[in-house]
Design an enzyme around this catalytic site. Structure first.
Site, PDB file in Angstrom:
ATOM      1  CG  ASP A  16      -7.150  69.502 -22.635  1.00  0.00           C
ATOM      2  OD1 ASP A  16      -6.514  69.761 -23.679  1.00  0.00           O
ATOM      3  OD2 ASP A  16      -6.617  69.033 -21.624  1.00  0.00           O
ATOM      4  CG  HIS A  33      -6.891  73.245 -32.561  1.00  0.00           C
ATOM      5  ND1 HIS A  33      -7.099  72.924 -31.239  1.00  0.00           N
ATOM      6  CD2 HIS A  33      -5.535  73.361 -32.692  1.00  0.00           C
ATOM      7  CE1 HIS A  33      -5.938  72.853 -30.606  1.00  0.00           C
ATOM      8  NE2 HIS A  33      -4.980  73.109 -31.475  1.00  0.00           N
ATOM      9  CG  LEU A 127     -25.821  80.795 -24.951  1.00  0.00           C
ATOM     10  CD1 LEU A 127     -26.037  80.002 -23.652  1.00  0.00           C
ATOM     11  CD2 LEU A 127     -25.274  79.856 -26.016  1.00  0.00           C
TER      12      LEU A 127
HETATM   13  C1  FPP Z   1      -6.949  72.422 -26.074  1.00  0.00           C
HETATM   14  O1  FPP Z   1      -6.738  71.169 -26.658  1.00  0.00           O
HETATM   15  C2  FPP Z   1      -7.649  73.272 -27.012  1.00  0.00           C
HETATM   16  C3  FPP Z   1      -7.240  74.499 -27.439  1.00  0.00           C
HETATM   17  C4  FPP Z   1      -5.991  75.129 -26.985  1.00  0.00           C
HETATM   18  C5  FPP Z   1      -8.004  75.243 -28.441  1.00  0.00           C
HETATM   19  C6  FPP Z   1      -9.487  75.196 -28.277  1.00  0.00           C
HETATM   20  C7  FPP Z   1     -10.109  75.617 -29.539  1.00  0.00           C
HETATM   21  C8  FPP Z   1     -11.239  75.089 -30.053  1.00  0.00           C
HETATM   22  C9  FPP Z   1     -12.064  74.091 -29.376  1.00  0.00           C
HETATM   23  C10 FPP Z   1     -11.723  75.504 -31.357  1.00  0.00           C
HETATM   24  C11 FPP Z   1     -12.647  76.652 -31.236  1.00  0.00           C
HETATM   25  C12 FPP Z   1     -11.800  77.758 -31.502  1.00  0.00           C
HETATM   26  C13 FPP Z   1     -12.110  79.019 -31.581  1.00  0.00           C
HETATM   27  C14 FPP Z   1     -11.038  79.824 -32.122  1.00  0.00           C
HETATM   28  C15 FPP Z   1     -13.414  79.628 -31.161  1.00  0.00           C
HETATM   29  P1  FPP Z   1      -5.242  70.670 -26.886  1.00  0.00           P
HETATM   30  O2  FPP Z   1      -4.792  71.130 -28.207  1.00  0.00           O
HETATM   31  O3  FPP Z   1      -4.369  71.103 -25.750  1.00  0.00           O
HETATM   32  O4  FPP Z   1      -5.421  69.127 -26.877  1.00  0.00           O
HETATM   33  P2  FPP Z   1      -4.354  68.025 -26.399  1.00  0.00           P
HETATM   34  O5  FPP Z   1      -4.266  68.139 -24.908  1.00  0.00           O
HETATM   35  O6  FPP Z   1      -4.987  66.750 -26.843  1.00  0.00           O
HETATM   36  O7  FPP Z   1      -3.072  68.322 -27.102  1.00  0.00           O
END
Ligand code: FPP
Length: 246
Positions: A16, A33, A127
């Protein structure tokens, strides 16, 4: 107090904070992202070095469809492109990919990419990387209960466990959530029953090797009792085993 002697075999992560990482830099959320993907790459390498056997990450939840369409499409594209680009390196590193989640509703490009990524890495064993995509803990329980019912089996803990989407791995030992929020957000609701929870204020793109080491150190300092008492644990020669060893 007796504490965990071994490092975590299975780490699960709610990655997150990508959006906030981007906003702080006046960048679009998708840039966050993309940086999150970079952080995941680094985390995979760090887990291999630390002999973690299973890494399970939450990449897109059943609820993430509610996000703005451009962000949803961007995440789909990021996954499809990442698959094409990263699989050769994962192959070299001995990583076995599994995609965990509801494949219905995903585009053909994404679902073909998932199937190809899994097939290409199927012989690897260093892994296991479970990428939870279009996944929700409640979705998983419902689909598992449906399978058990369809086979006309008695509803038992073991029957449900075996029908869940993560039946190929043991339960997570360490459950990490970055980004400062302290909730599960429908991730691994069944499997996290005895996981040690660790919440980091770091945003996912900033979660580096030293942050991972801090999480592992916190895990090592915990006493895992699995419902027993401290006294029972000290008396017992054997460490308690996870309810579902693999
Ligand atoms: C949550 O942060 C994150 C996500 C919904 C996406 C997670 C994706 C990645 C880490 C990239 C890797 C991706 C793939 C496709 C393998 P948020 O956007 O809710 O953050 P915020 O709370 O700061 O808005």
């Amino acid at each position: 107090m007796s504490v965990s002697q071994e490092g975590p075999n299975h780490i699960a992560i709610v990655m997150d904070g990508n959006g906030r990482w981007a906003s702080k830099r006046l960048l679009p959320r998708l840039a966050g992202h993309r940086q999150g993907l970079e952080s995941l790459r680094r985390c995979i390498a760090a887990c291999i070095e630390r002999q973690v056997k299973v890494l399970t990450v939450f990449a897109f939840s059943s609820e993430n469809w509610k996000r703005p369409a451009d962000e949803v499409l961007g995440l789909m594209d990021l996954l499809a492109n990442a698959l094409a680009k990263e699989v050769p390196q994962l192959l070299k590193d001995g990583v076995r990919l599994y995609f965990v989640g509801d494949r219905q509703g995903l585009s053909k490009k994404v679902s073909d990419g998932l199937a190809q990524g899994e097939a290409a890495t199927a012989h690897n064993s260093r892994l296991v990387l479970n990428v939870c995509f279009n996944y929700g803990g409640r979705w998983d329980m419902v689909q598992a209960a449906g399978k058990v019912a369809a086979f006309g089996k008695p509803i038992t803990e073991q029957a449900i466990t075996d029908a869940l989407a993560l039946a190929h791995v043991s339960d997570p030992d360490l459950f990490i959530r970055t980004g400062g929020e302290m909730r599960l957000s429908n991730f691994l609701l069944w499997q996290a029953a005895y996981s040690e929870l660790y919440f980091s204020k770091k945003l996912w793109p900033d979660f580096d090797e030293s942050a991972l080491d801090q999480a592992i150190a916190a895990f090592l300092s915990r006493e895992r009792r699995f419902g027993m008492t401290s006294a029972q644990l000290s008396e017992s020669e054997d460490r308690p085993k996870l309810p579902r060893p693999k």
